[in-house]
Write an enzyme that holds these catalytic residues in place. Structure first.
Site, mmCIF file in Angstrom:
data_model
loop_
_atom_site.group_PDB
_atom_site.id
_atom_site.type_symbol
_atom_site.label_atom_id
_atom_site.label_comp_id
_atom_site.label_asym_id
_atom_site.label_seq_id
_atom_site.Cartn_x
_atom_site.Cartn_y
_atom_site.Cartn_z
ATOM 1 N N ASP A 253 -0.656 0.835 7.411
ATOM 2 C CA ASP A 253 0.703 1.108 6.934
ATOM 3 C C ASP A 253 1.752 0.460 7.843
ATOM 4 O O ASP A 253 1.404 -0.119 8.873
ATOM 5 C CB ASP A 253 0.898 2.627 6.869
ATOM 6 N N ASP B 154 5.932 3.535 -3.053
ATOM 7 C CA ASP B 154 4.910 4.538 -3.379
ATOM 8 C C ASP B 154 4.940 4.912 -4.854
ATOM 9 O O ASP B 154 6.014 5.035 -5.455
ATOM 10 C CB ASP B 154 5.149 5.808 -2.550
HETATM 11 C C1 GAL Z 1 3.268 5.791 2.928
HETATM 12 C C2 GAL Z 1 2.258 5.043 2.105
HETATM 13 C C3 GAL Z 1 1.479 6.063 1.340
HETATM 14 C C4 GAL Z 1 0.821 7.014 2.299
HETATM 15 C C5 GAL Z 1 1.836 7.639 3.251
HETATM 16 C C6 GAL Z 1 1.181 8.421 4.363
HETATM 17 O O1 GAL Z 1 3.979 4.906 3.674
HETATM 18 O O2 GAL Z 1 2.899 4.162 1.245
HETATM 19 O O3 GAL Z 1 0.557 5.429 0.514
HETATM 20 O O4 GAL Z 1 -0.161 6.325 3.012
HETATM 21 O O5 GAL Z 1 2.626 6.649 3.848
HETATM 22 O O6 GAL Z 1 2.095 8.954 5.275
#
Ligand code: GAL
Length: 909
Positions: free
Chosen positions: A503, A560
């Site tokens: 991430d 997301d």
């Molecule tokens: C976001 C990501 C999600 C999930 C989340 C966890 O940035 O896009 O898919 O992984 O963080 O905190």
């Protein structure tokens, strides 16, 4: 036909024979054939005496042990056979000495070791290489077409050259070798072979034409300009000649001189460095050619031994001095002292353009080529499938739940349907690292630790995926990997991790380009020796534009996803193109293919909200069909422990999954999109094609797909993939009637046969700088945008761009916030524009223009206007852009529009 003579030493024979029994099973598998082609550097000039030096490499030193037998001698591999016509012995088991001379190696040694370890099947390496030959002439192949003026001129001058002669020789040698495979591969039982990939690695012939032979008259530089075209033609023709249209190809960079070349090239008088840097870019451009899938550029400048370079310089100076003093070369000594001389020879001590003769360097190149083919030829060849914890549980994960999910993946048939990766998303780790700086499991959630949960996942025949973040914290503010990249990748490898979702929260303070960030992780992953899929999670910040595929197998295209249909459609659109990038692209499909995928985020099948119960199945199926036709990764995100039979039937629909997993790896594209009525097409490997007819709109609709829009005609058989039923033959088109909102048909059309054409990619010159001189950005399609779409050659409202009484016919109109990215691919030297707020601004308007190198996470601001108000005069931008791959223009404005008048880049080369 001439028979191949296999002369091998007695020792090798004994090893081969004793190896046969244990390989009976393996020999039934098709032989994996790799073509190792190129020029002098593929022939190989790594002095075997310097191979031990590999052990001293800080990252890859461990590879040396793979080359040795228990008694310390160089190992002979009976599972990897070499074939090289240029050699006296022609074929035999892989060991040292398959380089140009018998005490030399090329990339084949480590390449073969990696492939031998990877495949149970016997491996055959066919080497075909000639030093001193060129791509523009000797290896020229048919589809390179007519020669350019430059090429003709040089041909006339060097009239002994025969265009295409070595291309034909190469093809003939490979064919002869394949025809005699029963003689060549020990224990061959007629099981056949598969051409599993090709590596191209060369010497300096294609760039030295300019600075050596032509003495800078500017003619030969045109050869470098033409190199991408000529090499791409060779790749295309080889695939055709071997009937292997999808053959993965890797191109090894000419890394001699290391990274120092880039610095040297800043001096325009350093012609060798300038030509080298230009040449490396040309090599990379082949891999970026959108019409060529599955060609990967492999950087090798890292594998340049600086100590050896230093010694070589000393040696040069020593000889020069001797010459100047008129001292004859009586003793065979390269350097003034015996110690230095010994060290020089121990490290290689051979011609500079052959990696200074360093066998360690050749081994590293071979390793990198194999790893890159691995990634392209092994990891994520079809879109990854699995389950990820985030959509179902967010932070609430623990050992019991994950074990129960693993059990459910097996019990429900998900695993057998192809969902193999079980990925633990954010919040598995403790809030602190241990005293050695290692990540540890949250002690309450995962009492037995992360290795144990991995073991459990593996024991169920599944693969283990884990989440990390490249910033200093994860999105849930737990320890991120920044500054711990290496130790974290090592830890994951020790835990048996197979897939890493990486991430990007907080990555904007890393101070590194995104491209460099992910490349660092790939390097650390490679150094562990464990193949791990790398998944870029960056909310869709244009990884396809900054070459994320060099490091990772998939990248997000969207923000997301949320469990409602608007969000599902919006995420899908980022991959089909209309919202995220210029509609002219018709989707990001041209950036996807085996080993690298666009990821519109994880599935919410089974989780959808704001939909009536009776329409739930319709929506779940529409979501699933879209992901299947888009060749998107299929990461289920529902609670599998309580999954209903209905949801299970959606997720495991085998004919839908087959479309997603089709080995040709073409991302489906929109054939048309008319007021919510959409048709998508995905040509498949078997010659048929998958078509999705979807109604996103509220009105009931009929949708028709005319065959001629999908490359077919006449009467064609149609199969309904959800109903698993043949619908019969349809003449000229297929119509589905009365589709309500989210309703669709997913069909397969046509008969098995030669594959239908893939969609035409957007040509490079339409979206990147390809020529010398001035290129207006508004003459290029942008490759990514966030916020409002920019307007070309007018202000945002459509009125002409006017600044201080002057009208500009070229430029970009923006309304804040508008961030727009152009791929300039290192070809632009300067960016120039005049920026001003539009005349229509209100009195209290505020505006702010910034120019960035790459994306928001790289956070490299190249120019900043500061806050502007209505009265602020226009500002001129004239900045240097050396090495910039992607240029991003950002306008923030309140009560105003912003104009980038005359926005243009200038390329001096
Ligand atoms: C976001 C990501 C999600 C999930 C989340 C966890 O940035 O896009 O898919 O992984 O963080 O905190």
């Amino acid at each position: 036909m001439r028979r191949w003579v296999t002369i091998v030493c007695t020792l090798a024979c004994t090893i081969m024979l004793s190896g046969l029994a244990s390989r009976t099973q393996a020999t039934e598998k098709k032989v994996k054939v790799f073509i190792l082609a190129g020029q002098s550097n593929m022939e190989g000039h790594g002095q075997v005496r310097s191979l031990d030096h590999l052990g001293a490499h800080p990252t890859y030193g461990y590879l040396l042990a793979k080359l040795k037998s228990a008694d310390g001698s160089w190992a002979i591999r009976d599972d990897v056979t070499m074939a090289w016509q240029a050699k006296d012995r022609k074929t035999g088991p892989l060991t040292v000495g398959w380089g140009y001379g018998e005490n030399e190696i090329g990339p084949e040694l480590m390449f073969g070791v990696v492939m031998g370890e990877k495949y149970e099947a016997p491996v055959l390496l066919i080497k075909t290489a000639w030093g001193g030959k060129s791509i523009w002439c000797d290896f020229r192949s048919d589809s390179a077409g007519e020669m350019t003026w430059d090429e003709k001129r040089i041909l006339k001058r060097d009239n002994h050259l025969k265009p295409g002669r070595f291309y034909r020789k190469m093809v003939a040698e490979i064919k002869e070798c394949l025809a005699n495979i029963d003689d060549i591969v020990p224990g061959y039982k007629g099981q056949g072979y598969e051409i599993a990939g090709m590596a191209w690695f060369q010497g300096w012939n294609d760039f030295c034409e300019w600075h050596l032979h032509l003495d800078g008259k500017g003619v030969g530089m045109g050869l470098i300009d033409r190199y991408p075209h000529n090499l791409a033609a060779m790749c295309r023709d080889l695939r055709k000649d071997f009937d292997a249209p999808d053959m993965p190809i890797v191109i090894g960079e000419l890394g001699v001189g290391g990274h120092e070349m880039t610095k040297r090239a800043e001096n325009p008088d350093d012609r060798e460095a300038v030509a080298m840097v230009k040449f490396r870019k040309a090599q990379k451009a082949v891999a970026d050619d959108p019409s060529l899938k599955n060609v990967t550029f492999v950087p090798t400048a890292d594998f340049w031994d600086t100590r050896l370079q230093e010694l070589r310089r000393m040696s040069d100076a020593y000889w020069r001095e001797k010459q100047e003093k008129g001292i004859k070369n009586t003793e065979d000594k390269h350097l003034p002292t015996k110690e230095l001389n010994d060290e020089y020879l121990r490290l290689g001590g051979h011609w500079y353009c052959h990696y200074n003769g360093s066998a360690a360097n050749y081994a590293l190149v071979g390793y990198a080529l194999a790893e890159a083919l691995h990634a392209g030829g092994g990891l994520a060849l079809t879109p990854p499938m699995g389950w990820n914890s985030w959509n179902a549980f967010e932070k609430e994960i623990n050992e019991e739940k994950i074990k129960a999910i693993a059990d459910a993946m097996v019990r429900s048939g998900m695993r057998d349907a192809g969902y193999t990766y079980l990925v633990l998303d954010d919040a598995w780790m403790a809030s602190e690292r241990d005293q050695d700086g290692r990540l540890v499991a949250d002690p309450e959630k995962f009492q037995s630790g992360m290795k144990a949960i991995g073991d459990y996942i593996h024991s169920k025949g599944l693969k283990y995926g884990i989440y990390q973040d490249r910033g200093r914290m994860t999105c849930q503010q737990l320890p991120g990997s920044f500054g711990h990249e290496r130790i974290d990748m090592e830890t994951f490898a020790e835990w048996g991790v197979d897939y890493i979702k990486l991430d990007s929260c907080f990555a904007e303070s890393n101070g590194r380009m995104s491209l460099a960030d992910y490349a660092l992780y790939r390097k650390c992953v490679q150094a562990t020796g464990r193949p791990m899929v790398l998944s870029i999670s960056d909310f869709g910040n244009a990884a396809w534009a900054w070459s994320g595929k060099e490091s990772a197998q998939l990248w997000r295209t969207s923000n997301d996803i949320y469990p409602w249909m608007d969000s599902v459609y919006a995420c899908a659109e980022t991959a089909t193109g209309d919202r995220a990038i210029h509609p002219a692209f018709n989707g990001l499909g041209q950036f996807a293919g085996p080993g690298h995928w666009n990821d519109p985020d994880m599935l919410h099948v089974g989780n959808l909200k704001h939909i009536d119960d009776e329409r739930r199945n319709i929506a779940d199926r529409a979501h699933f069909s879209l992901w299947c036709i888009l060749a998107a990764p299929l990461m289920a995100g529902n609670d599998l422990r309580t999954m209903s039979e209905r949801v299970r039937n959606v997720l495991t629909a085998s004919e839908l999954i087959a479309v997603n997993q089709d080995r040709r790896g073409i991302q489906g594209y929109k054939v048309f999109d008319e007021g919510g009525r959409e048709v998508y097409n995905k040509p498949l490997a078997d010659g048929t094609t998958a078509v999705l007819l979807l109604n996103k709109g509220r009105e009931n609709s009929d949708i028709t797909v005319p065959w001629q829009r999908i490359g077919l005609s006449g009467a064609q058989p149609v199969r309904d993939l959800w109903a698993r039923e043949d619908l019969g033959e349809f003449e000229d088109s297929f119509t589905t009637r009365g589709l309500g909102q989210h309703e669709h048909r997913m069909i397969k059309v046509g008969r098995p046969g030669p594959p239908l054409p893939a969609p035409e990619p957007m040509p490079l010159e339409k979206y990147t700088v390809t020529r010398k001189g001035k290129t207006y950005l508004s003459d290029l399609y942008y490759i990514w945008k966030a916020g409002n779409a920019p307007v070309y050659n007018a202000a945002f409202g459509g009125q002409p761009i006017r600044i201080a009484g002057q009208t500009f016919s070229k430029g970009i109109g923006a309304k804040g916030k508008c961030a727009v990215m152009f791929k300039v691919a290192g070809r632009a030297d300067r960016f120039r524009a005049t920026v001003a707020m539009d005349d229509s601004s209100l009195e209290d308007a505020k505006g702010w223009f910034r120019v960035y190198n790459e994306d928001f996470f790289a956070n490299k601001v190249l120019w900043d206007s500061g806050k502007m108000t209505k009265g602020s005069p226009a500002k001129e931008i004239d900045i240097e852009l050396r090495g910039v791959q992607c240029l991003m223009l950002v306008f923030d404005g309140e009560k105003t529009l912003g104009n980038w008048a005359d926005a243009r880049v200038i390329s001096n080369h």
